[in-house]
Design a protein around this motif. Structure first.
Motif, mmCIF file in Angstrom:
data_model
loop_
_atom_site.group_PDB
_atom_site.id
_atom_site.type_symbol
_atom_site.label_atom_id
_atom_site.label_comp_id
_atom_site.label_asym_id
_atom_site.label_seq_id
_atom_site.Cartn_x
_atom_site.Cartn_y
_atom_site.Cartn_z
ATOM 1 N N ILE A 656 -11.780 25.852 -4.086
ATOM 2 C CA ILE A 656 -11.539 25.479 -2.690
ATOM 3 C C ILE A 656 -10.207 24.739 -2.615
ATOM 4 O O ILE A 656 -10.036 23.711 -3.268
ATOM 5 C CB ILE A 656 -12.675 24.589 -2.158
ATOM 6 C CG1 ILE A 656 -13.998 25.373 -2.201
ATOM 7 C CG2 ILE A 656 -12.369 24.111 -0.748
ATOM 8 C CD1 ILE A 656 -15.189 24.547 -1.787
ATOM 9 N N PRO A 657 -9.225 25.259 -1.883
ATOM 10 C CA PRO A 657 -7.909 24.625 -1.858
ATOM 11 C C PRO A 657 -7.973 23.232 -1.234
ATOM 12 O O PRO A 657 -8.746 22.977 -0.303
ATOM 13 C CB PRO A 657 -7.060 25.578 -1.014
ATOM 14 C CG PRO A 657 -8.043 26.332 -0.184
ATOM 15 C CD PRO A 657 -9.278 26.460 -1.011
ATOM 16 N N ASN A 658 -7.165 22.333 -1.766
ATOM 17 C CA ASN A 658 -7.108 20.964 -1.277
ATOM 18 C C ASN A 658 -5.656 20.625 -0.971
ATOM 19 O O ASN A 658 -4.864 20.391 -1.893
ATOM 20 C CB ASN A 658 -7.682 20.007 -2.314
ATOM 21 C CG ASN A 658 -7.687 18.559 -1.840
ATOM 22 O OD1 ASN A 658 -7.180 18.250 -0.773
ATOM 23 N ND2 ASN A 658 -8.243 17.684 -2.655
ATOM 24 N N PRO A 659 -5.240 20.612 0.300
ATOM 25 C CA PRO A 659 -3.829 20.369 0.643
ATOM 26 C C PRO A 659 -3.385 18.939 0.374
ATOM 27 O O PRO A 659 -2.192 18.643 0.453
ATOM 28 C CB PRO A 659 -3.784 20.686 2.150
ATOM 29 C CG PRO A 659 -5.175 20.426 2.626
ATOM 30 C CD PRO A 659 -6.077 20.828 1.500
ATOM 31 N N ASN A 660 -4.323 18.045 0.046
ATOM 32 C CA ASN A 660 -3.972 16.631 -0.137
ATOM 33 C C ASN A 660 -3.847 16.216 -1.595
ATOM 34 O O ASN A 660 -3.609 15.037 -1.878
ATOM 35 C CB ASN A 660 -5.015 15.742 0.553
ATOM 36 C CG ASN A 660 -5.025 15.927 2.055
ATOM 37 O OD1 ASN A 660 -3.970 15.949 2.683
ATOM 38 N ND2 ASN A 660 -6.208 16.091 2.632
ATOM 39 N N ILE A 661 -4.009 17.143 -2.527
ATOM 40 C CA ILE A 661 -3.876 16.745 -3.924
ATOM 41 C C ILE A 661 -2.413 16.418 -4.236
ATOM 42 O O ILE A 661 -1.486 16.941 -3.614
ATOM 43 C CB ILE A 661 -4.385 17.833 -4.883
ATOM 44 C CG1 ILE A 661 -3.582 19.126 -4.718
ATOM 45 C CG2 ILE A 661 -5.854 18.077 -4.703
ATOM 46 C CD1 ILE A 661 -3.908 20.162 -5.750
ATOM 47 N N HIS A 662 -2.219 15.531 -5.180
ATOM 48 C CA HIS A 662 -0.872 15.133 -5.580
ATOM 49 C C HIS A 662 -0.882 14.780 -7.053
ATOM 50 O O HIS A 662 -1.910 14.879 -7.730
ATOM 51 C CB HIS A 662 -0.387 13.952 -4.738
ATOM 52 C CG HIS A 662 -1.317 12.762 -4.775
ATOM 53 N ND1 HIS A 662 -1.283 11.822 -5.787
ATOM 54 C CD2 HIS A 662 -2.319 12.371 -3.959
ATOM 55 C CE1 HIS A 662 -2.209 10.906 -5.582
ATOM 56 N NE2 HIS A 662 -2.857 11.217 -4.477
ATOM 57 N N TRP A 663 0.265 14.393 -7.556
ATOM 58 C CA TRP A 663 0.389 14.084 -8.982
ATOM 59 C C TRP A 663 -0.461 12.875 -9.353
ATOM 60 O O TRP A 663 -0.813 12.035 -8.518
ATOM 61 C CB TRP A 663 1.846 13.802 -9.336
ATOM 62 C CG TRP A 663 2.499 12.879 -8.368
ATOM 63 C CD1 TRP A 663 2.412 11.526 -8.301
ATOM 64 C CD2 TRP A 663 3.317 13.275 -7.265
ATOM 65 N NE1 TRP A 663 3.119 11.043 -7.254
ATOM 66 C CE2 TRP A 663 3.690 12.091 -6.590
ATOM 67 C CE3 TRP A 663 3.779 14.505 -6.797
ATOM 68 C CZ2 TRP A 663 4.516 12.113 -5.462
ATOM 69 C CZ3 TRP A 663 4.582 14.513 -5.683
ATOM 70 C CH2 TRP A 663 4.940 13.343 -5.032
ATOM 71 N N GLU A 664 -0.768 12.804 -10.625
ATOM 72 C CA GLU A 664 -1.448 11.631 -11.163
ATOM 73 C C GLU A 664 -0.434 10.492 -11.275
ATOM 74 O O GLU A 664 0.729 10.713 -11.633
ATOM 75 C CB GLU A 664 -2.058 11.947 -12.523
ATOM 76 C CG GLU A 664 -3.052 13.090 -12.452
ATOM 77 C CD GLU A 664 -3.504 13.588 -13.806
ATOM 78 O OE1 GLU A 664 -4.490 14.365 -13.842
ATOM 79 O OE2 GLU A 664 -2.893 13.224 -14.821
ATOM 80 N N VAL A 665 -0.859 9.291 -10.956
ATOM 81 C CA VAL A 665 0.040 8.141 -10.900
ATOM 82 C C VAL A 665 -0.271 7.183 -12.042
ATOM 83 O O VAL A 665 -1.401 6.711 -12.175
ATOM 84 C CB VAL A 665 -0.075 7.404 -9.547
ATOM 85 C CG1 VAL A 665 0.861 6.198 -9.522
ATOM 86 C CG2 VAL A 665 0.251 8.353 -8.399
ATOM 87 N N MET A 666 0.724 6.927 -12.877
ATOM 88 C CA MET A 666 0.571 5.975 -13.968
ATOM 89 C C MET A 666 1.343 4.703 -13.646
ATOM 90 O O MET A 666 2.523 4.743 -13.289
ATOM 91 C CB MET A 666 1.072 6.571 -15.285
ATOM 92 C CG MET A 666 0.698 5.741 -16.514
ATOM 93 S SD MET A 666 1.837 4.399 -16.857
ATOM 94 C CE MET A 666 3.100 5.269 -17.732
ATOM 95 N N GLU A 667 0.669 3.584 -13.761
ATOM 96 C CA GLU A 667 1.305 2.287 -13.540
ATOM 97 C C GLU A 667 1.009 1.399 -14.740
ATOM 98 O O GLU A 667 -0.137 1.328 -15.198
ATOM 99 C CB GLU A 667 0.790 1.645 -12.261
ATOM 100 C CG GLU A 667 1.473 0.345 -11.914
ATOM 101 C CD GLU A 667 1.103 -0.161 -10.529
ATOM 102 O OE1 GLU A 667 1.280 -1.369 -10.272
ATOM 103 O OE2 GLU A 667 0.623 0.651 -9.705
ATOM 104 N N GLY A 668 2.036 0.754 -15.265
ATOM 105 C CA GLY A 668 1.808 -0.015 -16.473
ATOM 106 C C GLY A 668 2.760 -1.174 -16.640
ATOM 107 O O GLY A 668 3.808 -1.259 -15.980
ATOM 108 N N THR A 669 2.385 -2.075 -17.516
ATOM 109 C CA THR A 669 3.205 -3.222 -17.881
ATOM 110 C C THR A 669 3.369 -3.252 -19.385
ATOM 111 O O THR A 669 2.548 -2.721 -20.141
ATOM 112 C CB THR A 669 2.571 -4.542 -17.403
ATOM 113 O OG1 THR A 669 1.245 -4.636 -17.943
ATOM 114 C CG2 THR A 669 2.491 -4.596 -15.892
ATOM 115 N N ASP A 670 4.440 -3.896 -19.800
ATOM 116 C CA ASP A 670 4.761 -3.986 -21.218
ATOM 117 C C ASP A 670 5.396 -5.355 -21.463
ATOM 118 O O ASP A 670 6.242 -5.803 -20.677
ATOM 119 C CB ASP A 670 5.746 -2.869 -21.604
ATOM 120 C CG ASP A 670 5.961 -2.757 -23.087
ATOM 121 O OD1 ASP A 670 5.296 -1.919 -23.697
ATOM 122 O OD2 ASP A 670 6.799 -3.500 -23.643
#
Length: 993
Positions: A656-670
Motif C-alpha cells: 500500500i503506497p504511503n506518500p508520507n514516508i521519508h528517510w530515517e533520521v539519525m541524531e547523535g552526540t559524541d
C-alpha cells in the motif's frame, strides 16, 4: 599642548623603526622533494595580527626587519620558527610531520589537521593495506580501527560486511564510500596499491556534510597522486596459498551408521542395509582445496611545477578454497593535474576495471555437511553415484553437483569511474572548485544447464537450457564549492559553501530458453538465447529505476589561538526517492574542542603532556538506503487466476503506497579526549557516542479483501551507544631498534526502542526476531533446561500436558510460570551483534628488518547453528550428536536420536553458541633494501616480505568461522554453513625505481 608634544615625541621615536622596516621575501619548499608549498601560513611570533600566506609557487612577502621571528605553518608539515637574517630571498624548507596530531586527514569536501578536529575520524595509511591479500582493501581494516566492525568472508572476490558504530537500520546498514569525491555503494573497482589513505568518519558532526546518505558512516578513500619534483616507478607483487584450517566436525561412516541405526531402532523401524555402502567419504575434502592468490601492480608518477601525472595498472587473481570458485580483476588508473598559472588548476582522474567471476556453487558447503559419508562420489565405471535412498530426493552427490556445473556460467563486467575538475583562486583567500564525476557499470552473464544423470536416474536433467542477462547502471555527479581560508593574528577561519547534484540510474534484462528436442552444445560460444528454437519455453524479465539528489551545503571551521576550536555545518538535501511533500530535509551539526595543552597553566606545570584536547559534537543526518518508488502504487504481476479452462494473469499491489514516508533520521552526540604524553611516545583517544535512529522504515501488515498487504511507514527507533578507546606506545632503543604497540577497544549497546505500534509488533525471520527492548535481529526461542531423564521428571515439569514428550527430549524453561510450555515461553536468547570488539598490534624495526603482528577479536554475541536444523531428510550428523541421550544420566545436553520429534528442533538455546573469538590475524616479516648494489641497478629501494593471515582463531563455535554475518540486519549471526575464511600464506616484494 603637553599632549601634542607627547605625540611628536612618539613619532620621532618610532620614525627610525618605520624607516628601517622593509619587505621580507622568500619561498617555502618541501624539505624532501624541493617542491614549492603553497598555502603556508606565515605570521609574526609576537602575535601582532600581521600575517600572510604563500602563493601557488611557494613565494611570500611580508613587512619586517632583521631579527624578526616568523612562524611557518602548513597542514601535514612540522611548524617552523625562523629569525630573519637576510630579508631578501629567504629559503624556508618544511618537513612532513610525523606527529599524529599534525597529520592531515580528509573530511567531507576538504582536509583538516587531526589536531583541529572536533569529531571522531580515524585515518589509515595506504601502506597498511597494500600488502594485505584480498580483492577489497577494506578487509584489512578489521581490528585496526575503533568503532568499526568488519565481517570478512573467504569467498573469492567477495567484499566484507562493514558496520560503523552498530546497526542503525533494519534495511541497509552499509556505509557510504567516497573515492576522490565520488559517492559509491562499493569500491570493487579499486586497485589496493592506488590507495593513499582511508578515513573513517564516525560521529554525526563529521557525517552531517553527507546529509541523507551518511547515517551509516562514511569511508573516504584518497588515491595516489604525483608530487612536484617527483619521478617514481613502483612495482609491487605478492602470491600465496589459501588453506582451510578449520573443518566442521561431522561423523565418519562408522559414526553415521551407528547413529542412524540407533535412530531407526528408536523409531521401531527396520534396520537399514548398509552392506552395499563400504565407503568412508569426507565430503569437505572433496569440495575444498588449497587455492592460489596473486596480485601485480605497477605505477609511474612524475611531477613538475606545472604538471603532475600518475598512472597505474593492476591485476588480481584469486581462486576460492571451494573448487571452481575464482575471481579475476584488471585495473587501470590515471590522474593528471595541470597548473595553468598560479591561480588556475585543472585535472582529470580516471579508473577502469574489468572483473571475471567463476563461482563455485556456495550451496555445496551446507550440502557437503549433510551428505551421508557412506558412499563414493563415483562408481567403478566412472559414473556419478546417487545418495542413499534415505536422502536421495533431498540431498545430492556434492561432487556430482560440483562437476556437472563446472564452468557452466560466464559472469563478467566493466566499470569506469572518472572525474574532471577546475579550480580557481582569486581575491587571495577564495577558491572556487567545480568537479564533474561519472560512474558507469556494464555487467553480463550467460549460463548453460547440461543434460545429466546421477546414479540410476536418481537425479537427472534431460532438457538443455541457456540463460542470459545484462545489468547496466550509471551515476553522474557534479560539485561546486567556494572556499575561504584566512589567518589573521590568533584567528584562523575556514568557510565552505557548495552545491552538489547526483543522478543514479540502472536497468537489467534477462531471459532463458529450454531446448527439449535439440541438444545445445556444451560450447560457451553458443550459450545464447537464439541457440534454442523453442520460443514457447522462453522466459523474459526486465526492469529499471532511477533517482536524483540535489544538495546545498555549508561549513565553518574557526580556531582561536590554536586552542579553541569550533565548527558548524549544514546540508539541505533533496531526493526523488520520496513523495513530493517529503523530499527535502535539513541536516545540521556543530562541534567544539579545547586544546588544553596550549594553556600556559598546563604547559608549564605538567611538561609530560605534549597534547591534550577535549572535544564534543552533535549532529543530525539521514539514511535513504531503502527501496525506491515506495510512494508509488506498484503492482506484482506474478499471480494468476483460473476461470473455466483458461489461466489469466493477475496483478496485485506489492504494498500500500504511503506518500508520507521519508528517510530515517539519525541524531547523535559524541564526546571525547585526545592525549599524547612523554615526547609523543604515548597516545590515547577515548570517545563516548550516543546515537538514535528515528523513523526507521518498517513493513506493517494490513488485512484486506485480497489478503494481507504490506504498507511501509516510518515507525521505529533504534539506539546505539558505547565507548571507543585507542592507545599506543612507540619508542626506540638506540638509533637502529624501534618498537610500537597499539590497541583499540569498542563497546556497543544496540537496542530497539520502538517499532510498529509498540503493542506486540515485531519483525520475525526465524530464529531472529526484532522486538522492542532487545537488539536488532536478536535470537528468539526457548531456553533449554536439560534433557528429560525419566517419565517421573516429565510429570513434574511444565511439559507434562504435552503427550508427545518422552525421556530423552529437551526440557524447556517455563518462562511465564503458567505451568505449561507454549509460544509465550519463547524469549530473547542472544544477540548476533558483539558488544565488545578489539584489536592489538605489535611492530618491531631493526635496521632494515621489520616484524608486524596484528590480532583482533570480539565478544558478547551469539551464533545460531542452523546447519541442518530444518530437517527434511536424514542428514549426516555433527560429532556433538555422538554424546546423545541413550538412557538416564547419559546426557543432559544432547537429545535422543529421533529426528521425528520436531519439538527438539524448535529454536532454543540448544542451537546457541558463544560467538566470542580471538584471532591471530596478521604476521609479517619484512626487509627493506637500500644497498649500493641496488642503486647500480637504478633501484631506489626494495622490500621483501613474508606474511600469514588468519593464522589461528580461538573460539568455541563449531562452524567454519565465528564471523557469521548476514546481508540483512534482521537475520545476522545465523550459521547455515558459512563459507570458510582460510589461512593465507604469502610472499611478495616491492621495488621503487
Amino acid at each position: 599642548m603637553n599632549v601634542m608634544k607627547t605625540c611628536y615625541l612618539l613619532l620621532l621615536l618610532l620614525l627610525p623603526a618605520w624607516l628601517h622596516a622593509q619587505q621580507i621575501s622568500g619561498s617555502v619548499k618541501d624539505a624532501a622533494t624541493g617542491a614549492p608549498l603553497p598555502g603556508v601560513t606565515i605570521v609574526y611570533k609576537s602575535n601582532t595580527g600581521i600575517g600572510t600566506v604563500s602563493d601557488s609557487d611557494g613565494s611570500f612577502h611580508i613587512k619586517g626587519t632583521k631579527g624578526t621571528v616568523l612562524q611557518f605553518q602548513l597542514l601535514g608539515y612540522e611548524s617552523k620558527e625562523i629569525t630573519c637574517v637576510n630579508t631578501q630571498h629567504m629559503l624556508v624548507t618544511l618537513k612532513t610531520s610525523t606527529k599524529d596530531m599534525d597529520q592531515v586527514v580528509v573530511i567531507g569536501y576538504g582536509t583538516s589537521r587531526k589536531r583541529d578536529l572536533t569529531g571522531s575520524i580515524a585515518s589509515i595509511k595506504g601502506e597498511e593495506i597494500v600488502n594485505r591479500p584480498g580483492s577489497n582493501p577494506l578487509a584489512a581494516l578489521q581490528g585496526k580501527v575503533a568503532g568499526i566492525t568488519v565481517t570478512n568472508t573467504g569467498r573469492a572476490g567477495a567484499a566484507p560486511t562493514i558496520r560503523i558504530r552498530g546497526v542503525g537500520s533494519i534495511t541497509n546498514t552499509n556505509p557510504l564510500y567516497v573515492v576522490d569525491g565520488v559517492f559509491h555503494d562499493n569500491i570493487d573497482f579499486l586497485n589496493n596499491g592506488d590507495i593513499a589513505s582511508v578515513e573513517i568518519l564516525k560521529d554525526p558532526s563529521s557525517l552531517a556534510m553527507f546529509g541523507v546518505q551518511g547515517a551509516n558512516g562514511v569511508i573516504i578513500i584518497s588515491t595516489m597522486k604525483a608530487r612536484t619534483g617527483e619521478m617514481k616507478v613502483n612495482f609491487n607483487t605478492y602470491a600465496g596459498i589459501q588453506h582451510l584450517v578449520n573443518k566442521v566436525k561431522v561423523t565418519d561412516a562408522e559414526g553415521f551408521k551407528m547413529l542412524y541405526s540407533e535412530q531407526l531402532k528408536n523409531l521401531n523401524s527396520q534396520p537399514f542395509d548398509f552392506s552395499p555402502y563400504k565407503a568412508n567419504t569426507d565430503w569437505q575434502d572433496k569440495i575444498f582445496r588449497d587455492a592460489m592468490i596473486q596480485n601485480y601492480s605497477l605505477s609511474v608518477a612524475t611531477g613538475t611545477e606545472k604538471n603532475k601525472a600518475y598512472l597505474s595498472a593492476g591485476y588480481f587473481n584469486q581462486d576460492g578454497i571451494l573448487k571452481y570458485d575464482a575471481f579475476k580483476k584488471y585495473m587501470i588508473h590515471i590522474n593528471d593535474e595541470y597548473d595553468i598559472n598560479k591561480n588556475i588548476r585543472v585535472g582529470v582522474d580516471m579508473s577502469g576495471s574489468r572483473w571475471d567471476r567463476k563461482n563455485g556453487d556456495i550451496n555445496l558447503v551446507p550440502n557437503a555437511l549433510i551428505a551421508a559419508p557412506i558412499f563414493e562420489p563415483y562408481s567403478a565405471d566412472g559414473r556419478y553415484n546417487a545418495s542413499p535412498t534415505f536422502q536421495r530426493a533431498q540431498v545430492g552427490n556434492p561432487v556430482a553437483n560440483m562437476e556437472i556445473f563446472k564452468d557452466k556460467a560466464i559472469n563478467y563486467g566493466y566499470r569506469f569511474v572518472g572525474s574532471a575538475f577546475a579550480e580557481i583562486k582569486f581575491l587571495r583567500h577564495l577558491t572556487w572548485k567545480t568537479v564533474g564525476y561519472t560512474d558507469l557499470g556494464f555487467n553480463s552473464n550467460r549460463s548453460y544447464t547440461p543434460r545429466y544423470i546421477v546414479g540410476d536416474s536418481a537425479q537427472y536433467n534431460f532438457i538443455n537450457s541457456v540463460s542470459m542477462g545484462k545489468n547496466n547502471y550509471q551515476t553522474f555527479q557534479a560539485d561546486h564549492t567556494l572556499k575561504y581560508e584566512n589567518t589573521f593574528g590568533k584567528h584562523r577561519l575556514n568557510l565552505l559553501a557548495g552545491l552538489t547534484a547526483q543522478y543514479k540510474g540502472g536497468d537489467f534484462i534477462s531471459g532463458s530458453r529450454k531446448s527439449p528436442s535439440i541438444a545445445i552444445p556444451d560450447n560457451p560460444d553458443l550459450w545464447y538465447l537464439n541457440t534454442s528454437p523453442d520460443l514457447e519455453s522462453q522466459v523474459n524479465n526486465g526492469s529499471g529505476e532511477e533517482q536524483a539528489f540535489k544538495s546545498y551545503l555549508f561549513r565553518a571551521n574557526y580556531s582561536f589561538n590554536n586552542k579553541y576550536l569550533f565548527n558548524a555545518s549544514f546540508r539541505r538535501d533533496g531526493t526523488s526517492k520520496f513523495g513530493p511533500n517529503k523530499r527535502w530535509g535539513n541536516f545540521p551539526a556543530a562541534g567544539a574542542a579545547w586544546v588544553i595543552s596550549e594553556e600556559p597553566f598546563l604547559r608549564h606545570s605538567i611538561p609530560a603532556i605534549n597534547f591534550l584536547k577535549l572535544k564534543a559534537s552533535w549532529g543530525r543526518l539521514g539514511n535513504d538506503k531503502i527501496g525506491n518508488y515506495l510512494y508509488y502504487p506498484l503492482l506484482n504481476t506474478g499471480n494468476s487466476a483460473v476461470f473455466g479452462d483458461k489461466l489469466y494473469p493477475a496483478a496485485v499491489p506489492q504494498f500500500i503506497p504511503n506518500p508520507n514516508i521519508h528517510w530515517e533520521v539519525m541524531e547523535g552526540t559524541d564526546a571525547g579526549i585526545e592525549l599524547t604524553l612523554f615526547n609523543e611516545r604515548f597516545t590515547l583517544e577515548a570517545d563516548y557516542y550516543h546515537r538514535t535512529t528515528k523513523d526507521i522504515l518498517v513493513n506493517l501488515d494490513i488485512p484486506g479483501a485480497i489478503g494481507t498487504t504490506q504498507s511501509q511507514t516510518n515507525a521505529g527507533t533504534i539506539l546505539n551507544r558505547g565507548f571507543e578507546f585507542t592507545a599506543g606506545w612507540g619508542d626506540g632503543i638506540g638509533k637502529d631498534f624501534k618498537y610500537s604497540v597499539s590497541g583499540n577497544l569498542t563497546t556497543l549497546k544496540n537496542k530497539v526502542l520502538a517499532i510498529g505500534d509498540n503493542i506486540g509488533y515485531n519483525i520475525t525471520n526465524t530464529p531472529s526476531r526484532t522486538i522492542v527492548g532487545y537488539p536488532i535481529g536478536g535470537f528468539y526461542g526457548y531456553i533449554q533446561d536439560g534433557i528429560f531423564q525419566s517419565t517421573e521428571e516429565i510429570e513434574k515439569s511444565a511439559q507434562k500436558s504435552d503427550p508427545r514428550i518422552k525421556p530423552g527430549d529437551i526440557k524447556f524453561v517455563d518462562v511465564n510460570e503458567d505451568g505449561k510450555i507454549t509460544d509465550k515461553d519463547r524469549t530473547y536468547i542472544g544477540s548476533p551483534t558483539p558488544n565488545l570488539v578489539y584489536g592489538l598490534s605489535f611492530n618491531l624495526r631493526y635496521k632494515g628488518w621489520g616484524l608486524d603482528v596484528e590480532t583482533q577479536g570480539s565478544g558478547g554475541n551469539k551464533v545460531f547453528v542452523n546447519r541442518g536444523r530444518n530437517k527434511y531428510a536424514v542428514f549426516n550428523y555433527e560429532t556433538n550428536r555422538l554424546n546423545r541421550w541413550t538412557g538416564p544420566g547419559t546426557s543432559n545436553k544432547e537429545p535422543i536420536m529421533d529426528d521425528t520429534r520436531g519439538w527438539n528442533l524448535e529454536p532454543s538455546t540448544y542451537f546457541i553458541e558463544p560467538g566470542d573469538y580471538f584471532r591471530i590475524r596478521f604476521i609479517q616479516l619484512s626487509y627493506n633494501f637500500n644497498a649500493s648494489w641496488m642503486q647500480d641497478l637504478k633501484i631506489k629501494s626494495g622490500r621483501l616480505f613474508l606474511n600469514a593471515q588468519n593464522l589461528k582463531t580461538f573460539t568455541k563455535v563449531s562452524g567454519y568461522t565465528p564471523e557469521v554475518g548476514g546481508d540483512s540486519p534482521i537475520r545476522m549471526g545465523v550459521d547455515e554453513g558459512t563459507y570458510p575464511i582460510p589461512a593465507t600464506f604469502m610472499a611478495g616484494f616491492n621495488l621503487n625505481f
